[in-house]
Write a protein that holds these residues in place. Sequence first.
Motif, PDB file in Angstrom:
ATOM      1  N   VAL A   1      25.143 -36.033  22.902  1.00 54.64           N
ATOM      2  CA  VAL A   1      24.948 -37.190  23.770  1.00 54.64           C
ATOM      3  C   VAL A   1      24.363 -38.295  22.902  1.00 54.64           C
ATOM      4  O   VAL A   1      23.632 -38.024  21.941  1.00 54.64           O
ATOM      5  CB  VAL A   1      23.999 -36.879  24.950  1.00 54.64           C
ATOM      6  N   GLU A   2      24.688 -39.523  23.212  1.00 54.75           N
ATOM      7  CA  GLU A   2      24.152 -40.654  22.461  1.00 54.75           C
ATOM      8  C   GLU A   2      23.087 -41.355  23.298  1.00 54.75           C
ATOM      9  O   GLU A   2      23.273 -41.572  24.503  1.00 54.75           O
ATOM     10  CB  GLU A   2      25.261 -41.635  22.079  1.00 54.75           C
ATOM     11  N   THR A   3      21.978 -41.686  22.649  1.00 58.75           N
ATOM     12  CA  THR A   3      20.899 -42.414  23.319  1.00 58.75           C
ATOM     13  C   THR A   3      20.457 -43.575  22.435  1.00 58.75           C
ATOM     14  O   THR A   3      20.792 -43.650  21.245  1.00 58.75           O
ATOM     15  CB  THR A   3      19.687 -41.501  23.597  1.00 58.75           C
ATOM     16  N   ASP A   4      19.715 -44.462  23.028  1.00 61.52           N
ATOM     17  CA  ASP A   4      19.128 -45.593  22.293  1.00 61.52           C
ATOM     18  C   ASP A   4      17.736 -45.809  22.873  1.00 61.52           C
ATOM     19  O   ASP A   4      17.466 -46.773  23.564  1.00 61.52           O
ATOM     20  CB  ASP A   4      19.996 -46.837  22.459  1.00 61.52           C
ATOM     21  N   ARG A   5      16.864 -44.851  22.612  1.00 64.09           N
ATOM     22  CA  ARG A   5      15.519 -44.869  23.189  1.00 64.09           C
ATOM     23  C   ARG A   5      14.476 -44.878  22.077  1.00 64.09           C
ATOM     24  O   ARG A   5      14.709 -44.356  20.980  1.00 64.09           O
ATOM     25  CB  ARG A   5      15.302 -43.661  24.096  1.00 64.09           C
ATOM     26  N   PRO A   6      13.307 -45.463  22.334  1.00 66.76           N
ATOM     27  CA  PRO A   6      12.259 -45.453  21.308  1.00 66.76           C
ATOM     28  C   PRO A   6      11.854 -44.023  20.963  1.00 66.76           C
ATOM     29  O   PRO A   6      11.771 -43.158  21.840  1.00 66.76           O
ATOM     30  CB  PRO A   6      11.091 -46.200  21.983  1.00 66.76           C
ATOM     31  N   VAL A   7      11.619 -43.768  19.696  1.00 64.51           N
ATOM     32  CA  VAL A   7      11.100 -42.466  19.284  1.00 64.51           C
ATOM     33  C   VAL A   7       9.675 -42.360  19.814  1.00 64.51           C
ATOM     34  O   VAL A   7       8.854 -43.262  19.596  1.00 64.51           O
ATOM     35  CB  VAL A   7      11.110 -42.337  17.751  1.00 64.51           C
ATOM     36  N   PRO A   8       9.346 -41.305  20.542  1.00 69.73           N
ATOM     37  CA  PRO A   8       8.013 -41.201  21.155  1.00 69.73           C
ATOM     38  C   PRO A   8       6.888 -41.315  20.135  1.00 69.73           C
ATOM     39  O   PRO A   8       6.934 -40.714  19.058  1.00 69.73           O
ATOM     40  CB  PRO A   8       8.034 -39.813  21.805  1.00 69.73           C
ATOM     41  N   GLU A   9       5.884 -42.110  20.498  1.00 72.04           N
ATOM     42  CA  GLU A   9       4.710 -42.247  19.650  1.00 72.04           C
ATOM     43  C   GLU A   9       3.676 -41.190  20.033  1.00 72.04           C
ATOM     44  O   GLU A   9       3.683 -40.659  21.141  1.00 72.04           O
ATOM     45  CB  GLU A   9       4.119 -43.652  19.799  1.00 72.04           C
ATOM     46  N   ALA A  10       2.776 -40.906  19.104  1.00 74.56           N
ATOM     47  CA  ALA A  10       1.763 -39.881  19.341  1.00 74.56           C
ATOM     48  C   ALA A  10       0.614 -40.460  20.159  1.00 74.56           C
ATOM     49  O   ALA A  10      -0.026 -41.425  19.723  1.00 74.56           O
ATOM     50  CB  ALA A  10       1.235 -39.347  18.014  1.00 74.56           C
ATOM     51  N   PRO A  11       0.332 -39.899  21.333  1.00 74.22           N
ATOM     52  CA  PRO A  11      -0.827 -40.370  22.108  1.00 74.22           C
ATOM     53  C   PRO A  11      -2.111 -39.867  21.472  1.00 74.22           C
ATOM     54  O   PRO A  11      -2.227 -38.688  21.128  1.00 74.22           O
ATOM     55  CB  PRO A  11      -0.604 -39.737  23.483  1.00 74.22           C
TER      56      PRO A  11
END
Length: 404
Positions: free
Chosen positions: A158-168
């Motif tokens: 699947v293709e996405t264009d989402r921000p890579v999650p940042e570390a809380p």
Amino acid sequence: MLDLRPHIRPRDGVWWSQAGAEATPLVDALLDQVADIGPVRAFCGLSFNRRLREVPAELTLTSYGAMGELRKARGLQVVPAHYSVLPRLFAERILPGDVGLVQVAPPGPDGVCSLGIGVDYAADAVRHSRVLIGEINHRMPATVGTPGIPLERFAATVETDRPVPEAPDRAPDAVDGAIAARVAELVEDGDTVQMGVGALPTAIMDGLAGHRDLGFHSGMLTDGVLRLVEKGVLTGRRKEIDEGLLVTGTAIGSAELYARLGELPVVFRPASYTHDPGVLARLRRLVAINSAIEVDLSGQVGSEVAGGRYLGGIGGQADFSGAAVRTGARSVIALRSTAGGASTVVPVLSGPVSTARADVDVVVTEHGTAWLRGCPPADRGARLVAVAAPEHREDLERSLREGT
């Protein structure tokens, strides 16, 4: 939503990448469809996915520790294992490994997808997986150091264009700063450092700003590394191997860190390299700096359980601490002297021993530095009491006298 049923069989073992590299859309699809697929065993590491707090009855969730949202996951099965052993557990089919769900960078001109910021155990697990399903995230940075995955290797994508999650994470405070200042005194110019993630490791990294020609070899790379590179501190010029390079398995940090990885002399290597005892033995000036939940009066370290609950894992702590003691420079355990008002220096650990007392050279709190290398049992307790929180020292001294 991708239909996973053609690719995952009942009783299959499914694994996915961790932290910012977690293939969340694919994991969510598994959670939605597992009731139709049948019973499935799953493995993941550090997770930011809140849906894993409550998993369907058909999914048995396993990890090497309780990190991130897994701390609140009901029914989580923790496998007590050194991080260096994870590749072997995948190879021997002990960990779930039939199907891999991976987040990757878009394919390059050669048709190969980089594992991006999440190489670590994923690169080792890929080799033993029957099926790979990929989330191709157009915002995942491509990284170097480990062969990627040819596009044709994926059974589905699947293709996405989402921000890579940042570390809380919380920002370091004055207590973290006090500990960091003491730890910095234990690091010499030219040493190679290993460190984890969190507010205290962040403070320690910032506390090394006055050092010169440090090297970096660690399972995780954070924003503190970026700042030290900018200051000219992390040059790696004196490393015995991988000279001039930052070696890591995964990046956990901010969007700025992910965006600027291409500017850094960093190579992403699998756990079978970053944590391998033979590799670590070649780093003769390795300083392992790790945190803990508790340290008992003999110097044993607990990093997994507190109050009867899993809150962490063995991870790479024992791998790096053992190497630093045997063939490197020194092994440091740094921790705040209290947690929730209770002392973190305790007569007896409330959970299992994560790192043996023989693999700890120094314990540091905001109140002092306890040198344990070569220290006999009769003297260890007194040295550790001296770095405990003052309000808890009387009780600890009583425990020493009474042998409890």
